[in-house]
Structures are given as C-alpha cells and as structure tokens.
Design an enzyme around this catalytic site. Structure first.
Site, PDB file in Angstrom:
ATOM      1  N   ARG A   1      -6.920   3.239  -2.913  1.00 49.22           N
ATOM      2  CA  ARG A   1      -5.924   2.366  -2.272  1.00 49.22           C
ATOM      3  C   ARG A   1      -6.196   0.919  -2.671  1.00 49.22           C
ATOM      4  NH1 ARG A   1      -8.283   3.915   2.679  1.00 49.22           N
ATOM      5  NH2 ARG A   1      -7.725   5.999   2.030  1.00 49.22           N
TER       6      ARG A   1
ATOM      7  N   ARG B   1       0.826  -1.201   0.000  1.00 44.95           N
ATOM      8  CA  ARG B   1       0.000   0.000   0.000  1.00 44.95           C
ATOM      9  C   ARG B   1       0.861   1.252   0.000  1.00 44.95           C
ATOM     10  NH1 ARG B   1      -4.866   1.913   3.735  1.00 44.95           N
ATOM     11  NH2 ARG B   1      -4.632   4.145   3.408  1.00 44.95           N
TER      12      ARG B   1
HETATM   13  N1  PH2 Z   1     -12.652   4.260   2.635  1.00 46.83           N
HETATM   14  C1  PH2 Z   1     -12.320   5.518   2.815  1.00 46.83           C
HETATM   15  C2  PH2 Z   1     -13.009   6.626   2.163  1.00 46.83           C
HETATM   16  N2  PH2 Z   1     -14.135   6.234   1.416  1.00 46.83           N
HETATM   17  N3  PH2 Z   1     -15.610   4.642   0.570  1.00 46.83           N
HETATM   18  C3  PH2 Z   1     -15.985   3.361   0.464  1.00 46.83           C
HETATM   19  N4  PH2 Z   1     -17.087   3.050  -0.232  1.00 46.83           N
HETATM   20  N5  PH2 Z   1     -15.279   2.337   1.038  1.00 46.83           N
HETATM   21  C4  PH2 Z   1     -14.143   2.599   1.759  1.00 46.83           C
HETATM   22  O1  PH2 Z   1     -13.506   1.649   2.271  1.00 46.83           O
HETATM   23  C5  PH2 Z   1     -13.734   3.938   1.903  1.00 46.83           C
HETATM   24  C6  PH2 Z   1     -14.497   4.950   1.289  1.00 46.83           C
HETATM   25  C7  PH2 Z   1     -11.208   5.865   3.704  1.00 46.83           C
HETATM   26  O2  PH2 Z   1     -10.698   4.805   4.370  1.00 46.83           O
HETATM   27 MG    MG Z   2     -10.578   3.215   5.956  1.00 44.34          MG
HETATM   28 MG    MG Z   3      -7.335   2.884   7.120  1.00 43.80          MG
END
Ligand code: PH2
Ligand code: MG
Ligand code: MG
Length: 178
Positions: A107, A98
C-alpha cells in the site's frame, strides 16, 4: 528529509490526548507518502500533531513477499471521538489514492489508530487499542521513541515494556535523515 511545513492548530484544552497513529508505506516514494499523510493530519482543524517519531525501514510482517515498509508513529491531540478519527484516517487514505487490493498487501499509505487515551473498545469495525500492536516491532520501536511510558490500555503495560516482551524479531532500522 524535508519536514512538512503545514503547522498544526494548537490543541484545545478539552481535546483527547494522547492519541497515537501509526503510518506505513511500501509503494512508490515512501518518504513522500508519509509526509503527505502528516500534512493532511496537520491540515485538519480538530487535530494537533504533537510528536513525530523517526522514520524506520521495516521488514514486511504477515505477508512477507512484498517490499520493505517505512513506518512512523505520531502523537496527536484531537477533538474527534475514536470513531470520527478512524473515519478521518480512512478519508485521508482515500484522498491520497489508496487502493485496497489485498489484506496486509502493498500500500502507498496506511494510517492506523493505535491508541486513544485510556479507551479500550472492541466493537464492529473499531478496535482500540489496535489488535496487533503488541506483536509488531515496526509499531513498538517508533512508538517507544516518542512515548515509552504510555500505558497501553488492555495490556496495562507501557510501550517500553511491550517492546521488551515483543517476540517479533523482524528488522526495524531507523532511516538516516536525508
Ligand atoms: N502493515 C501491515 C502488514 N505488514 N509490515 C510492516 N513492516 N509495516 C507495516 O506497516 C505493515 C506490515 C498491515 O497493515
Ligand atoms: Mg496497518
Ligand atoms: Mg490500516
């Protein structure tokens, strides 16, 4: 979907349980990244992976101009303290390559500690339960599938109650199994 074949160690009696971890990926082969994260957790001697939610395809929340995510929630038992577990999650993110470019940005893999038994702590670098969980359908929907009756510390509401009250309306769809 091909299930990870690495078995977890059985939980030791004194291990902390339940512990919940949220997984997310929105780059590359997202299913494979989630699978690799689960395998890495299973390979850890002080973690037992007890339950896995389905995988959900979810609209990005926060920074919306990015690809859809896959999200999944796991229930663990662990001999690690919260801070040790957080360090392990970060080391698995690093092990899986990552790169942190942008806060809340794309990510390949994200592992978040959602809750650790009844622990309620807000200290430098460690907030448990996760600060944003009640505002995120992409966390609550998969979590509710495996642990609807878990009472989330600080909120003092079950996962199912938090989901019923959640104002996030973003799309969260169970991924059809391949
Ligand atoms: N993680 C985030 C910001 N936005 N949106 C979704 N749908 N799923 C995520 O895992 C996610 C996000 C920051 O960790
Ligand atoms: Mg997160
Ligand atoms: Mg995180």
């Amino acid at each position: 979907m091909q299930k990870a074949k690495v078995a977890s160690a059985p939980p030791a009696a004194e291990w902390a349980h339940p512990v919940f971890v949220g997984l997310g990926s929105n780059c590359g082969d997202r299913v494979a990244w989630l699978g690799r994260a689960v395998s890495a957790l299973r390979a850890c001697a002080e973690i037992a992976v007890l339950k896995l939610s389905s995988v959900y395809e979810t609209m990005p929340v926060g920074l919306t101009a990015q690809p859809d995510f896959l999200n999944q929630v796991l229930e663990l038992a662990s001999g690690l303290a919260p801070r040790e577990l957080l360090a392990l999650l970060l080391s698995i993110e690093n092990q899986l390559g990552r790169v942190r470019r942008q806060r809340w940005g794309p990510r390949n893999i994200d592992l978040d500690l959602l809750a650790y038994q009844r622990v309620d702590m807000q200290s430098e670098g460690l907030v448990v339960p996760h600060a944003e969980l009640a505002r995120r359908r992409f966390v609550l929907v998969p979590w509710c599938e495996i642990a609807p009756d878990f009472v989330v510390p600080r909120h003092q509401l079950t996962v199912a109650e938090l989901l019923a009250r959640c104002e996030d309306t973003s799309r969260v769809v169970k991924l059809a199994k391949a």
